[in-house]
Scaffold this motif. Structure first.
Motif, PDB file in Angstrom:
ATOM      1  N   CYS A  59       7.567 -17.182  -1.570  1.00  0.00           N
ATOM      2  CA  CYS A  59       8.243 -16.148  -2.390  1.00  0.00           C
ATOM      3  C   CYS A  59       7.162 -15.349  -3.111  1.00  0.00           C
ATOM      4  O   CYS A  59       6.679 -15.734  -4.187  1.00  0.00           O
ATOM      5  CB  CYS A  59       9.188 -16.792  -3.399  1.00  0.00           C
ATOM      6  N   ILE A  60       6.744 -14.252  -2.509  1.00  0.00           N
ATOM      7  CA  ILE A  60       5.638 -13.456  -3.062  1.00  0.00           C
ATOM      8  C   ILE A  60       6.163 -12.544  -4.155  1.00  0.00           C
ATOM      9  O   ILE A  60       7.046 -11.710  -3.916  1.00  0.00           O
ATOM     10  CB  ILE A  60       4.972 -12.624  -1.957  1.00  0.00           C
ATOM     11  N   SER A  61       5.690 -12.717  -5.380  1.00  0.00           N
ATOM     12  CA  SER A  61       6.186 -11.936  -6.518  1.00  0.00           C
ATOM     13  C   SER A  61       5.387 -10.651  -6.660  1.00  0.00           C
ATOM     14  O   SER A  61       4.550 -10.499  -7.549  1.00  0.00           O
ATOM     15  CB  SER A  61       6.107 -12.770  -7.800  1.00  0.00           C
ATOM     16  N   THR A  62       5.584  -9.727  -5.752  1.00  0.00           N
ATOM     17  CA  THR A  62       4.936  -8.410  -5.825  1.00  0.00           C
ATOM     18  C   THR A  62       6.007  -7.340  -5.744  1.00  0.00           C
ATOM     19  O   THR A  62       7.119  -7.578  -5.271  1.00  0.00           O
ATOM     20  CB  THR A  62       3.928  -8.209  -4.680  1.00  0.00           C
ATOM     21  N   CYS A  63       5.676  -6.166  -6.247  1.00  0.00           N
ATOM     22  CA  CYS A  63       6.633  -5.060  -6.173  1.00  0.00           C
ATOM     23  C   CYS A  63       5.878  -3.752  -6.289  1.00  0.00           C
ATOM     24  O   CYS A  63       4.710  -3.719  -6.687  1.00  0.00           O
ATOM     25  CB  CYS A  63       7.695  -5.163  -7.263  1.00  0.00           C
ATOM     26  N   GLU A  64       6.576  -2.661  -6.009  1.00  0.00           N
ATOM     27  CA  GLU A  64       5.998  -1.324  -6.157  1.00  0.00           C
ATOM     28  C   GLU A  64       7.114  -0.377  -6.570  1.00  0.00           C
ATOM     29  O   GLU A  64       8.022  -0.100  -5.787  1.00  0.00           O
ATOM     30  CB  GLU A  64       5.350  -0.853  -4.860  1.00  0.00           C
ATOM     31  N   ILE A  65       7.067   0.088  -7.836  1.00  0.00           N
ATOM     32  CA  ILE A  65       8.058   1.027  -8.374  1.00  0.00           C
ATOM     33  C   ILE A  65       7.449   2.421  -8.338  1.00  0.00           C
ATOM     34  O   ILE A  65       6.299   2.622  -8.743  1.00  0.00           O
ATOM     35  CB  ILE A  65       8.447   0.650  -9.818  1.00  0.00           C
ATOM     36  N   SER A  66       8.203   3.391  -7.864  1.00  0.00           N
ATOM     37  CA  SER A  66       7.635   4.725  -7.646  1.00  0.00           C
ATOM     38  C   SER A  66       8.160   5.809  -8.583  1.00  0.00           C
ATOM     39  O   SER A  66       7.475   6.804  -8.815  1.00  0.00           O
ATOM     40  CB  SER A  66       7.885   5.178  -6.202  1.00  0.00           C
ATOM     41  N   ALA A  67       9.378   5.658  -9.141  1.00  0.00           N
ATOM     42  CA  ALA A  67       9.916   6.776  -9.941  1.00  0.00           C
ATOM     43  C   ALA A  67      11.069   6.311 -10.819  1.00  0.00           C
ATOM     44  O   ALA A  67      11.752   5.328 -10.517  1.00  0.00           O
ATOM     45  CB  ALA A  67      10.389   7.911  -9.032  1.00  0.00           C
ATOM     46  N   ILE A  68      11.245   7.054 -11.935  1.00  0.00           N
ATOM     47  CA  ILE A  68      12.409   6.933 -12.814  1.00  0.00           C
ATOM     48  C   ILE A  68      12.975   8.333 -12.987  1.00  0.00           C
ATOM     49  O   ILE A  68      12.236   9.262 -13.326  1.00  0.00           O
ATOM     50  CB  ILE A  68      12.035   6.360 -14.194  1.00  0.00           C
ATOM     51  N   ALA A  69      14.259   8.509 -12.746  1.00  0.00           N
ATOM     52  CA  ALA A  69      14.909   9.820 -12.895  1.00  0.00           C
ATOM     53  C   ALA A  69      16.167   9.670 -13.743  1.00  0.00           C
ATOM     54  O   ALA A  69      16.885   8.675 -13.635  1.00  0.00           O
ATOM     55  CB  ALA A  69      15.255  10.412 -11.536  1.00  0.00           C
ATOM     56  N   VAL A  70      16.416  10.658 -14.603  1.00  0.00           N
ATOM     57  CA  VAL A  70      17.584  10.643 -15.495  1.00  0.00           C
ATOM     58  C   VAL A  70      18.518  11.775 -15.102  1.00  0.00           C
ATOM     59  O   VAL A  70      18.080  12.902 -14.856  1.00  0.00           O
ATOM     60  CB  VAL A  70      17.149  10.801 -16.965  1.00  0.00           C
ATOM     61  N   SER A  71      19.812  11.494 -15.048  1.00  0.00           N
ATOM     62  CA  SER A  71      20.803  12.507 -14.673  1.00  0.00           C
ATOM     63  C   SER A  71      22.098  12.258 -15.423  1.00  0.00           C
ATOM     64  O   SER A  71      22.284  11.232 -16.076  1.00  0.00           O
ATOM     65  CB  SER A  71      21.051  12.473 -13.156  1.00  0.00           C
ATOM     66  N   ASN A  72      22.999  13.246 -15.316  1.00  0.00           N
ATOM     67  CA  ASN A  72      24.342  13.145 -15.895  1.00  0.00           C
ATOM     68  C   ASN A  72      24.307  12.825 -17.386  1.00  0.00           C
ATOM     69  O   ASN A  72      25.005  11.922 -17.876  1.00  0.00           O
ATOM     70  CB  ASN A  72      25.175  12.092 -15.158  1.00  0.00           C
ATOM     71  N   LEU A  73      23.495  13.593 -18.132  1.00  0.00           N
ATOM     72  CA  LEU A  73      23.423  13.401 -19.574  1.00  0.00           C
ATOM     73  C   LEU A  73      24.718  13.881 -20.226  1.00  0.00           C
ATOM     74  O   LEU A  73      25.181  14.996 -19.960  1.00  0.00           O
ATOM     75  CB  LEU A  73      22.242  14.165 -20.178  1.00  0.00           C
ATOM     76  N   SER A  74      25.298  13.072 -21.079  1.00  0.00           N
ATOM     77  CA  SER A  74      26.490  13.476 -21.818  1.00  0.00           C
ATOM     78  C   SER A  74      26.076  14.224 -23.073  1.00  0.00           C
ATOM     79  O   SER A  74      24.900  14.288 -23.430  1.00  0.00           O
ATOM     80  CB  SER A  74      27.330  12.248 -22.190  1.00  0.00           C
ATOM     81  N   SER A  75      27.044  14.798 -23.766  1.00  0.00           N
ATOM     82  CA  SER A  75      26.765  15.419 -25.054  1.00  0.00           C
ATOM     83  C   SER A  75      26.670  14.333 -26.131  1.00  0.00           C
ATOM     84  O   SER A  75      27.066  13.189 -25.914  1.00  0.00           O
ATOM     85  CB  SER A  75      27.860  16.426 -25.419  1.00  0.00           C
ATOM     86  N   CYS A  76      26.138  14.718 -27.268  1.00  0.00           N
ATOM     87  CA  CYS A  76      25.979  13.781 -28.380  1.00  0.00           C
ATOM     88  C   CYS A  76      27.347  13.316 -28.887  1.00  0.00           C
ATOM     89  O   CYS A  76      28.288  14.106 -29.004  1.00  0.00           O
ATOM     90  CB  CYS A  76      25.183  14.437 -29.505  1.00  0.00           C
TER      91      CYS A  76
END
Length: 524
Positions: free
Chosen positions: A67-84
């Motif tokens: 069980c090799i504990s490696t990873c590769e994360i490439s991006a975070i994107a935010v969408s569908n923002l609601s109003s306050c």
């Protein structure tokens, strides 16, 4: 011998065992007599030739996957923002995390502006996962998010600007910005549970929505305002336990908090809190509470003004009767205008108990300057125009406070059509936003002292039979001009207009050009 296998990993400095010992299944198996390891070290095959599970010395091979504990994360994107969302001062958004590889176990955790987590087994796909409806603070700042797989080493990805959050809809003010100016804990006409109330004053220049604010005391009383409640700029609202004027003693209540808040007759406190900040606080004891208002006073002609305690006191509660009141500051001058001037009001009741409150006195200057004008003369230039500097008309204007002024003249540009005396209004301002401007009228005399420009050309005259000749000025004029007078209106003269036989040959003649004023020009 059952045998066993150990796997080691080289880390550039030494060898360390990876995982635990892998022992043979039974005594005599000779497990490990033959092994095979994949190139990436993730798959291991172990042979045991003497294993008897399928008959004497039939042997077997066991295959293991790490069980090799490696990873590769490439991006975070935010969408569908609601109003306050008022009250919580938050918004929601969907956060998409993209990755190339994931560990076999653990969870994917989101942190920063918002938080969420999901187990690796519940990811949307092998390459991405969407956290839906993540709640984040509406602060108008950059959205800062990080993600990590918990069972992987050094597997963290951060996006410090994944977008911009909506601006706050909470309108939280700084500490002690608002003022609780009046408290009625012992209504004289009705029961306490029907007629308690207090007044909040907003000294700022902006409307404040108290939606999301909390009313509480230092004990257990607490009430959260969950609807829009607008506190006007420079104005007050009254909050009480009962809004029915038929049963509360006839008091107009802007917001009713019901039985959540109970005011003790003798001693208690009222605190208005927004997101942990005490925006207003008032306390009283002995049934005495000093109530203050924030007056506005205008400076007089000498640049000073004085106030009395009665101008500051408003809504004082004195169950034992009020005996006196005084201020720590009563006199103001021009240096106090345009700012909040704090004063402390002290009230004393008939028992000798005292209470104080703070007020801000706004000092304004609403007196217009006394404008004094001076008459001036200006001369047109060679183009027939002149510009007037407005402050040249000031003849000694004065003001109760200001020592310098701004000036505006009703006419600053003049031309040949304005020759002679012109009436001009001078407006004098002292810079005070509360004062009108002063005005006076000056006489501006517009003169033309620019000489015409004489342009000459050579001419020839023929003597007549009597040996005489006459030269006209027009014969030598070559387009003379003036700043105001058109060419046909110019007066032309020559220094010599009669010639005889004694003048044969070339003679120098001067041309004189006049515009009808004392101005003249010449050429030859």
């Amino acid at each position: 011998y059952s045998g066993h296998v150990r796997v080691y990993e080289w880390d550039e400095t030494g060898w360390s065992q990876r995982g635990g010992d892998i022992d043979g299944a039974s005594a005599g198996d000779m497990s490990g007599s033959a092994v095979s390891l994949s190139s990436d070290g993730s798959v291991l095959a172990i042979g045991a030739p003497n294993n008897d599970d399928n008959g004497d010395d039939s042997g077997h091979v066991r295959v293991y996957e790490a069980c090799i504990s490696t990873c590769e994360i490439s991006a975070i994107a935010v969408s569908n923002l609601s109003s306050c969302t008022p009250g919580t001062d938050t918004y929601t958004a969907d956060v998409t995390v993209s990755f190339q590889s994931v560990p076999a176990t653990g969870t994917l955790e989101l942190s920063g502006s918002g938080s969420a987590s999901v187990s690796v087994g519940d990811l949307d796909s092998p390459t991405s996962h969407v956290f839906t409806g993540v709640e984040m603070p509406a602060d108008g700042e950059a959205i800062d998010l990080s993600v990590t797989f918990t069972d992987a080493t050094s597997c963290v990805f951060t996006e410090s600007n994944a977008g911009t959050a909506p601006v706050s809809c909470q309108n939280c003010l700084s500490e002690n910005t608002l003022q609780i100016t009046t408290i009625q804990s012992a209504p004289p006409l009705v029961l306490d549970e029907n007629g308690e109330w207090f007044t909040v004053y907003n000294p700022t220049d902006s409307v404040v929505d108290l939606n999301g604010y909390t009313i509480l005391d230092d004990g257990t009383d607490s009430h959260s305002i969950t609807t829009s409640l607008l506190l006007p700029a420079g104005g007050s609202i009254t909050l009480g336990n009962n809004a029915d004027t038929l049963t509360n003693g006839g008091v107009h209540i802007d917001y009713a908090y019901g039985s959540d808040i109970t005011l003790d007759d003798e001693e208690d406190e009222i605190v208005l809190v927004c997101s942990g900040t005490e925006v207003a606080r008032a306390a009283y004891s002995g049934g005495l509470f000093a109530g203050c208002t924030n007056p506005t006073v205008a400076l007089g002609a000498d640049g000073t003004v004085s106030i009395t305690p009665a101008q500051v006191e408003d809504g004082t509660m004195a169950l034992d009767g009020l005996a006196g009141l005084w201020l720590d500051v009563t006199d103001f001058d021009c240096s106090n205008q345009g700012q909040d001037n704090p004063v402390e009001l002290t009230v004393v009741d008939t028992d000798g108990d005292t209470s104080t409150c703070m007020a801000n006195v706004s000092v304004i200057d609403n007196m217009a300057p006394t404008a004094v004008c001076a008459d001036v003369t200006i001369a047109l230039d060679s183009a027939g125009t002149a510009l007037l500097v407005a402050d040249s008309l000031d003849g000694g204007s004065t003001d109760n406070c200001a020592t310098s002024f701004t000036y505006e003249a009703s006419q600053v540009a003049f031309s040949c059509d304005d020759l002679g005396e012109q009436s001009v209004t001078l407006t004098v301002s002292d810079g005070s936003p509360d004062a009108e401007s002063g005005n006076c009228t000056a006489t501006v005399t517009v003169v033309d002292d620019a000489a015409p420009v004489a342009e000459c050309q050579d001419a020839a005259v023929q003597l007549d039979a009597a040996g005489m000749a006459t030269l006209s000025p027009e014969a030598v004029n070559n387009g003379s001009y003036d700043n105001c007078t058109p060419a046909p209106g110019l007066v032309l003269e020559v220094s010599q207009d009669q010639f005889d036989c004694g003048d044969l040959g070339q003679q120098t003649v001067s041309l004189f050009v006049s515009d009808g004023s004392p101005n003249s020009g010449s050429g030859s």
